[in-house]
Write a protein that holds these residues in place. Sequence first.
Motif, PDB file in Angstrom:
ATOM      1  N   VAL A 260      54.774   4.139  -4.321  1.00  0.00           N
ATOM      2  CA  VAL A 260      55.266   5.516  -4.288  1.00  0.00           C
ATOM      3  C   VAL A 260      56.073   5.762  -5.561  1.00  0.00           C
ATOM      4  CG1 VAL A 260      56.665   7.209  -3.048  1.00  0.00           C
ATOM      5  CG2 VAL A 260      55.396   5.439  -1.771  1.00  0.00           C
ATOM      6  N   ARG A 261      55.717   6.810  -6.282  1.00  0.00           N
ATOM      7  CA  ARG A 261      56.443   7.124  -7.511  1.00  0.00           C
ATOM      8  C   ARG A 261      57.920   7.310  -7.204  1.00  0.00           C
ATOM      9  NH1 ARG A 261      58.072   7.208 -12.033  1.00  0.00           N
ATOM     10  NH2 ARG A 261      57.527   8.649 -13.720  1.00  0.00           N
ATOM     11  N   ALA A 262      58.799   6.659  -8.005  1.00  0.00           N
ATOM     12  CA  ALA A 262      60.238   6.659  -7.727  1.00  0.00           C
ATOM     13  C   ALA A 262      61.001   7.042  -8.986  1.00  0.00           C
ATOM     14  CB  ALA A 262      60.675   5.292  -7.216  1.00  0.00           C
ATOM     15  N   THR A 263      61.153   8.330  -9.220  1.00  0.00           N
ATOM     16  CA  THR A 263      61.862   8.801 -10.426  1.00  0.00           C
ATOM     17  C   THR A 263      63.366   8.576 -10.329  1.00  0.00           C
ATOM     18  OG1 THR A 263      61.981  11.031  -9.477  1.00  0.00           O
ATOM     19  CG2 THR A 263      60.104  10.529 -10.912  1.00  0.00           C
ATOM     20  N   LEU A 264      63.873   8.334  -9.090  1.00  0.00           N
ATOM     21  CA  LEU A 264      65.307   8.102  -8.912  1.00  0.00           C
ATOM     22  C   LEU A 264      65.785   6.976  -9.834  1.00  0.00           C
ATOM     23  CD1 LEU A 264      68.052   8.317  -7.369  1.00  0.00           C
ATOM     24  CD2 LEU A 264      67.093   6.682  -5.729  1.00  0.00           C
ATOM     25  N   TYR A 265      64.970   5.895  -9.940  1.00  0.00           N
ATOM     26  CA  TYR A 265      65.366   4.752 -10.747  1.00  0.00           C
ATOM     27  C   TYR A 265      65.416   5.084 -12.239  1.00  0.00           C
ATOM     28  CZ  TYR A 265      64.507   1.848  -6.598  1.00  0.00           C
ATOM     29  OH  TYR A 265      64.550   1.285  -5.348  1.00  0.00           O
TER      30      TYR A 265
END
Length: 518
Positions: A222-227
Amino acid sequence: MTSHEQQQYRFSEAPIWELQRAYFEEQGMKAWENDQVPQYITSNPMIATAYAEMIFGFLQDRAGLGRTSEPVTILELGAGAGRLAFHVLQKLVELRDYAGISLPPFRYVMSDLAFKNIASWQQNPGLRSFVEQGILDFARFDAVHDTELKLTEANISVRSGELQQPLLIIANYFFDSIPQELIYVDEGKVYECEVSLHFPNEVEGTEPANRLETVIPEYHYVRATLYEEETYPYHDLMALYQEKLEDAHILFPVVGLTCLERLSGLSQAGFLLLTADKGDHRLENWEFAEPPQLIHHGSFSLTANYHALQFVFEQKGALSLFTTHHYKDLNVGSILMLQSPMHYANTRLAYRRFIDRFGPDDFFSMKEWIDQHFDIMGLQQILAFWRLGRYDAELFIQSAERISDLLQDASDEEMLDIQSGIHLMWKGHYAMEQSYDLALDCGLLLFEMDKFEDARLFLERSLSANEEEPLSTVLFSLAICNYELGAEAAALDYTRKALVLEPGHEEALELLAALNEQ
């Protein structure tokens, strides 16, 4: 396969971690009996000596800074069977007493999640002596949540900022067994690896060990832009992974990092970490890393991300020590999260001498070969390796039969070394609830060497531990020992007891006849 276990979880929140907790809480000390959960490689006298030398060097450094009045707290995370703490304290007390120099006092705190383990430590006679000296205490500590240490023996709590000295933390096989995040980095993008768990129908409702052993993880990306956001607490580290790594599955130790940060808050002066694990601190070893495999041993373990720990704390001014050569089974490292860490020369020298130059991983590699080749080793080679291993009981157990075979050609000096080694081993032996009778092997070997007084001591220990099921061999050997030492009444008593168990024992019958004639 069951169909209702298809929910996707964030890796750190997957049910496997609850099963892990449940396993250790249910099993208590049984988890380490007969090495169901591995503990020798991180708990033997060799690694304990290395740690004791580093702790002693650290105490010297603190004394050199004029800080000798306040006690140094040594906290072991996940102390498990208690074997490492026992050996470290033995070696550290020996160093302190031998040196006879001014050092700050110290207090070793064994901690774990399971209350059963603490209760077992409190009842262990080997540990009790350290409690009575005021240098050992116990605490239940949850690495995920706890912010203070509640000491059971002193009946006090250690809270934020209360320690004047740096906190010294020992964490062996710890960071690989607590919750971690799992991310995937490729082409400069970060993905979170969520996991769904598949269990065979037949293990539903069974104990945690069975469920952990049979679980099959399936990963979902799942794409995780938070990181990738600048506000993310470990943004700089994540940016490095985005820049340097491709097609890489990374176990990200958020819980481990926050645990160390919470523990660091207990002291006004930082912390020193000593740690050993299956773990990589080299960035290149994480490139092209495959999805993690759960390594099963009652519980399960993964690979510790030492690179993340090193990077984060070095950004804050820490000095990290890892071996200049590559590790095979055990990566032993240290992080000095201290003001002016280069001033801690004795600590750094101890790492160089006892870990980097030749350390616990090197020793274990040698031991793996020697375990398979005792039958071709000479007595001097066996004795030399036994000394290198600090007279470890496991080495003696594995070599006792070979030593017995070599006694016929042994010199008086070699026999004296075996005799003194047995006493040193017994003094440093940490007794656990296992079926092996170490005292019996010691007694029989000493008996073969005609060391009758010492043989009697160990054989009586064996007999005392097995009163309900005595062996005729032990009883007859004790009869001979007492006969040779001029204790005819005891010899007669043991001879009769041996004959009760084995009426046709010819040598016992001959000894009985000889004793009756006197």
